[in-house]
Design an enzyme around this catalytic site. Structure first.
Site, PDB file in Angstrom:
ATOM      1  N   ASP A  97       0.814  -1.215   0.000  1.00 54.86           N
ATOM      2  CA  ASP A  97       0.000   0.000   0.000  1.00 54.86           C
ATOM      3  C   ASP A  97       0.845   1.262   0.000  1.00 54.86           C
ATOM      4  OD1 ASP A  97      -1.633   2.234   1.383  1.00 54.86           O
ATOM      5  OD2 ASP A  97      -3.158   0.733   0.943  1.00 54.86           O
TER       6      ASP A  97
ATOM      7  N   TRP B 155      -5.408   1.530  -0.064  1.00 57.00           N
ATOM      8  CA  TRP B 155      -5.450   0.685  -1.253  1.00 57.00           C
ATOM      9  C   TRP B 155      -5.621  -0.777  -0.878  1.00 57.00           C
ATOM     10  CZ3 TRP B 155      -6.887   4.041  -4.270  1.00 57.00           C
ATOM     11  CH2 TRP B 155      -6.310   5.312  -4.332  1.00 57.00           C
ATOM     12  N   ASP B 156      -5.013  -1.202   0.226  1.00 52.02           N
ATOM     13  CA  ASP B 156      -5.230  -2.569   0.700  1.00 52.02           C
ATOM     14  C   ASP B 156      -6.702  -2.802   1.021  1.00 52.02           C
ATOM     15  OD1 ASP B 156      -2.632  -3.456   0.501  1.00 52.02           O
ATOM     16  OD2 ASP B 156      -2.115  -3.006   2.570  1.00 52.02           O
ATOM     17  N   LEU B 157      -7.299  -1.859   1.732  1.00 48.33           N
ATOM     18  CA  LEU B 157      -8.696  -2.019   2.137  1.00 48.33           C
ATOM     19  C   LEU B 157      -9.624  -1.980   0.931  1.00 48.33           C
ATOM     20  CD1 LEU B 157      -8.586   0.257   5.294  1.00 48.33           C
ATOM     21  CD2 LEU B 157      -8.689  -2.243   5.239  1.00 48.33           C
TER      22      LEU B 157
END
Length: 406
Positions: A134, A164-166
């Protein structure tokens, strides 16, 4: 939890945020999610934040409601066993979520040899296979140069939220469900690849930032805590409380002006500038310095209690700045009064406020969240129920060190 996807069985081989959050979403919607865990735990099993005894609150949070099979994935037997679990038969099975590399023993083509209609969702760094996380993706699309006060010059500011991960976890969830619908209609499996960089790049494009940079021939300037393109900023009350105030819509702006009693002065400014702040949020941003100065004086002359009473009566969009511990101590929405939360005991042995799904379905009763598994807690159950192994066969795998139990 909601039992909407009770007919689906998903196998997850992953670590960190993006792929585990996909499995979490699916589990909270009722799917059976089976984690393939390394014996002793993977690279995120002790990740911070953690308890005094080393138990990871991070791992407990992202793996709620899942089952765990502990396998030695370094052994050929362990890798073959993992492939068999992933490709095991079943109408709602054959669904795989991972952030393992494209090539290797968990390559889609190898797994699909066992089950041609397999659906794999693979979260990656870059489409080329180059690694990224991320925080390397975020700077690659330019957001740290937009974040923070203008006084920082060219010094970047990283965001603490792994956005961005989420977002990838959510994107992977609906992509898998879309592919599963396609499989129902056609019988076809497939691999879905979701690179973090592509997700970030497409998102800034969707938000108009690529067009903005192209036309202006430069990146966006920093504006500190000011909301870009509308009215919004932090202000201090007379008794030192810091509040964030936002007025994006016409209604929010009108409510703020009435609450502060500044209608006449706003009309004077509008007349002087020849603009309307009520009907054009962009004008509130263009002339933010003059508006901020006016609002700053009004907020600074009032106590927090008086200000927020008027704000709530008139529907102003605002929030108090606070740290998470203060929120837990003071906000009823951060307590058992909010139905998304329950106090449950976790593998760490600790009991604390735990969220379930943020989504409420009007036709379904919300169920209490289920704790994360202990490593290998469901090894025998999965080997028996999913693969149909006998007690003797499972015992042999234990003796070989191929699998472990909690």
């Amino acid at each position: 939890m909601h039992p909407l996807l009770a007919d689906l069985r998903v196998v997850e081989a992953s670590s960190f945020v993006a792929a585990p959050s996909c499995g979490l979403h699916l589990a909270q919607l009722g799917a059976t999610v089976i984690r393939l865990d390394m014996i002793g735990g993977g690279p995120d099993f002790r990740r911070w934040p953690k308890s005094e005894d080393g138990s990871s609150f991070f791992w407990e949070g992202l793996n709620k409601g899942k089952k765990s099979v502990a396998i030695d994935l370094r052994q050929p037997q362990g890798r073959e066993l993992a492939a068999r679990i992933i490709a095991a038969p079943g109408q709602g099975a054959g669904l795989f979520v991972t952030n393992f590399p494209v090539s290797g023993f968990l390559a889609h083509e190898r797994l699909a040899a066992h089950r041609p209609d397999l659906i794999t969702v693979r979260i990656m760094g870059h489409a080329s296979g180059r690694q990224a996380v991320d925080y390397t993706v975020n700077n690659a699309v330019g957001l740290p140069s937009m974040t923070g006060p203008a006084s920082l010059g060219a010094e970047p500011v990283n965001h603490v939220l792994p956005a961005w991960d989420l977002l990838a976890g959510s994107h992977a969830t609906f992509s898998l469900l879309a592919a599963e619908r396609h499989r129902q209609a056609t019988g076809e499996g497939q691999e879905i690849r979701l690179p973090l960089f592509d997700l970030a790049a497409s998102t800034v494009g969707h938000l108009g930032q690529i067009a903005e940079a192209t036309v202006q021939q430069s990146g966006r300037e920093r504006h500190g805590n000011a909301l870009y393109g509308a009215f919004g900023r932090d202000f201090l009350t007379a008794d030192g409380e810091r509040v964030m105030i936002v007025a994006i819509t016409e209604g929010q702006w009108s409510s703020l002006v009435r609450a502060l009693g500044i209608e006449a002065r706003i009309e004077q400014i509008e007349g002087k500038l020849g603009v309307s702040f009520r009907i054009d949020e962009g004008n509130r941003f263009i002339h933010r310095d003059e508006l901020f100065a006016l609002v700053e004086v009004e907020i600074g002359a009032r106590s927090y209690a008086d200000l927020t009473r008027d704000f709530d009566e008139l529907g102003v969009c605002w929030s108090l700045y606070r740290d998470l511990k203060e929120a837990l101590d003071e906000d009823p929405e951060f307590s058992g009064e909010n139905p998304i939360f329950s106090n449950i005991e976790h593998p760490s042995g600790l009991t604390y406020l735990t969220p379930g799904s943020a989504t409420a379905f009007s036709g379904l009763k919300r169920r209490e969240p289920v704790r994360a598994p202990r490593l290998g807690e469901h090894t025998e159950e999965v080997l028996s129920n999913v693969l149909g192994l006998t007690g003797g066969e499972i015992a042999k795998l234990h003796d070989l060190g191929t699998v472990a139990s909690a």
